[in-house]
Design a protein around this motif. Sequence first.
Motif, mmCIF file in Angstrom:
data_model
loop_
_atom_site.group_PDB
_atom_site.id
_atom_site.type_symbol
_atom_site.label_atom_id
_atom_site.label_comp_id
_atom_site.label_asym_id
_atom_site.label_seq_id
_atom_site.Cartn_x
_atom_site.Cartn_y
_atom_site.Cartn_z
ATOM 1 N N SER A 1 1.042 -1.044 -0.167
ATOM 2 C CA SER A 1 -0.014 -0.161 -0.008
ATOM 3 C C SER A 1 0.627 1.365 0.009
ATOM 4 O O SER A 1 0.437 2.377 -0.469
ATOM 5 C CB SER A 1 -0.896 -0.056 1.214
ATOM 6 N N ASP A 2 1.870 1.119 0.649
ATOM 7 C CA ASP A 2 2.798 2.382 0.734
ATOM 8 C C ASP A 2 3.618 2.672 -0.578
ATOM 9 O O ASP A 2 3.887 3.866 -1.119
ATOM 10 C CB ASP A 2 3.713 2.388 1.636
ATOM 11 N N PHE A 3 4.436 1.599 -0.980
ATOM 12 C CA PHE A 3 5.382 1.581 -2.179
ATOM 13 C C PHE A 3 4.976 1.143 -3.453
ATOM 14 O O PHE A 3 5.703 1.334 -4.380
ATOM 15 C CB PHE A 3 6.673 1.157 -1.702
ATOM 16 N N GLY A 4 3.819 0.123 -3.570
ATOM 17 C CA GLY A 4 3.368 -0.429 -4.866
ATOM 18 C C GLY A 4 3.989 -1.679 -4.966
ATOM 19 O O GLY A 4 4.514 -2.505 -4.090
ATOM 20 N N THR B 1 9.654 0.898 -12.959
ATOM 21 C CA THR B 1 10.712 1.432 -12.126
ATOM 22 C C THR B 1 9.803 2.498 -11.210
ATOM 23 O O THR B 1 8.672 2.649 -11.090
ATOM 24 C CB THR B 1 11.721 2.312 -12.786
ATOM 25 N N ALA B 2 10.725 3.013 -10.069
ATOM 26 C CA ALA B 2 10.080 3.879 -9.065
ATOM 27 C C ALA B 2 9.511 5.149 -9.897
ATOM 28 O O ALA B 2 8.551 5.660 -9.167
ATOM 29 C CB ALA B 2 11.031 3.912 -7.792
ATOM 30 N N ASP B 3 10.065 5.230 -10.898
ATOM 31 C CA ASP B 3 9.772 6.842 -11.514
ATOM 32 C C ASP B 3 8.286 6.424 -12.285
ATOM 33 O O ASP B 3 7.779 7.568 -12.638
ATOM 34 C CB ASP B 3 10.718 7.321 -12.411
ATOM 35 N N ASP B 4 7.870 5.273 -12.590
ATOM 36 C CA ASP B 4 6.659 5.102 -13.406
ATOM 37 C C ASP B 4 5.382 5.234 -12.504
ATOM 38 O O ASP B 4 5.566 5.037 -11.075
ATOM 39 C CB ASP B 4 6.670 3.582 -13.634
ATOM 40 N N PRO B 5 4.330 5.683 -12.998
ATOM 41 C CA PRO B 5 3.048 5.859 -12.130
ATOM 42 C C PRO B 5 2.556 4.614 -11.671
ATOM 43 O O PRO B 5 2.938 3.472 -11.917
ATOM 44 C CB PRO B 5 2.121 6.379 -13.159
#
Length: 514
Positions: free
Chosen positions: A364-367, A393-397
């Motif tokens: 729920s917090d980071f995906g 990646t972390a930059d993706d929505p």
Amino acid sequence: MTDFLSDNTKNDQAIPFRFTRLYVTLFLILAVLLTGGQLLTQWRLSTVQDELWIIRYTALQRHQSQQIVKQALQVTDSKEGSDFNQNLAELRHVFSAFERYHLESRQGQVTDHNVLIPNSDTIQRLYTNISPEFNAIQQSIGNLIKLQRPEDVSQPVVQASLKLLLANEKPFLEEIDGIVRQHTSELRNQLIRLESIELYLYIISIAVMLGIGFLIFRPATHRLKQTIAQLIEAERQASIANKELLYVNKSLNETRQKLFEATRLQYQQEIDEQKIRTSYLMAGQEDERKRLSRELHDGLGQMLTAIKLQIEGLEAGLRRASAEPGKTDLMAHSKSITNLKKLVTQTIQETRTISNNLMPSVLSDFGIVPAIKMLAENDRSETVDVTFESNLTADDPRLDKNVEIMLYRITQEALSNAVRHAHPSHIHIELIERQNYVHLLVTDDGRGFRPVSQRSKLPSPTKNGRAPSQGLHNMEERAKLLNGRLKISSVPGKGTKVQVSIPYKLQSAHYDAN
């Protein structure tokens, strides 16, 4: 024409067709005659109007020539010296209009009204005859409009120009009158011809109308009885056809009833299959509850029981110490407290593990990517190597919340099945995005199995409420809820590959903090 209509009795369908064709033909002839006459009349009236403009501009030259003579006399009159410049300007203006009108009329043209009608040979010959007078007037006026001062009017050239103008005025007027009369005569002849054409068209139109009445309506009256008889026969035939249609309609109703029954059975079958799927989901929920109950009883419950026993032992020791102050065993109490702290720490860790299995906070917090990565790390052991890779990646929505939860649960189920049943040495997890789909692949090198060939035919649950391959069906149902596809490839002895493809939309997801 009567024989033509008589032949119609041989064919019922030919009667209205031929009758209509004959009527339309005669009607079209009449319409063409009337339309042609109207178009011809309008065209000729438009031509007459244009010719009237030509006649008007030709007759206007007579008035203009008289004005030119008047203005020329005023310019050359020594008594009008004070108005010399004004008279000269008016002379130039009148002569310019006169010259333009004459030259345009000679060509049958009126530029002010966009009229162009070629002159007849007679009028063209009259304009040729009037050319010397017009040239003389043009020459004399050309000399007069060159004057600069009132004193110049006494020059011989000016007096000669004035005499030349006066000498040609009357012949010019007479010949202009002849041209106007010729124009009028030709226009009158055209109107007479137009009246004759209209009369002929009127006579032909009346003849066509009489022909329509004599050749169409009279024979049609004679055939009316025969047509009525044919209609009665057609009604009898229609009655027979109606009975046949009633029989066909009855057959269609029976077929429709059978189709409805088949559709109802198919719908009932779909409901039954949906009930079976629901039973699988409910059974899965019950299994999850049983697993959670076992974890609480075997793990958290036993630890709480051990804490209780430690506390009771510590309490008994403290009671004995209070009864026998001289025999206090501080080392024993310290060891009990240390064990108690260790059990509390393990209880807290076990509680966090159970909570994380129910709904990991990292999801729920980071995906989904960090959540699956943590799941792979937690399931890694000395005997099983679990690896994970992804092109997200972390930059993706973030993915949609339901998509992330579904992917996480399927990954949990696939890892659990592989570890419990396949005994693999390596499990590889891939999460990739391609062509508006997110694909999850869980591959192991375990024992494998022979998958069910027809997934649509769900097996019935067993007596204990758990159907064969229930975990696989749960994964399949989760994928279907999001319009996804589940594909399981496995060969005994060569491992298993679970592939899930979900259509998705990348978006900023919002999760509850609870």
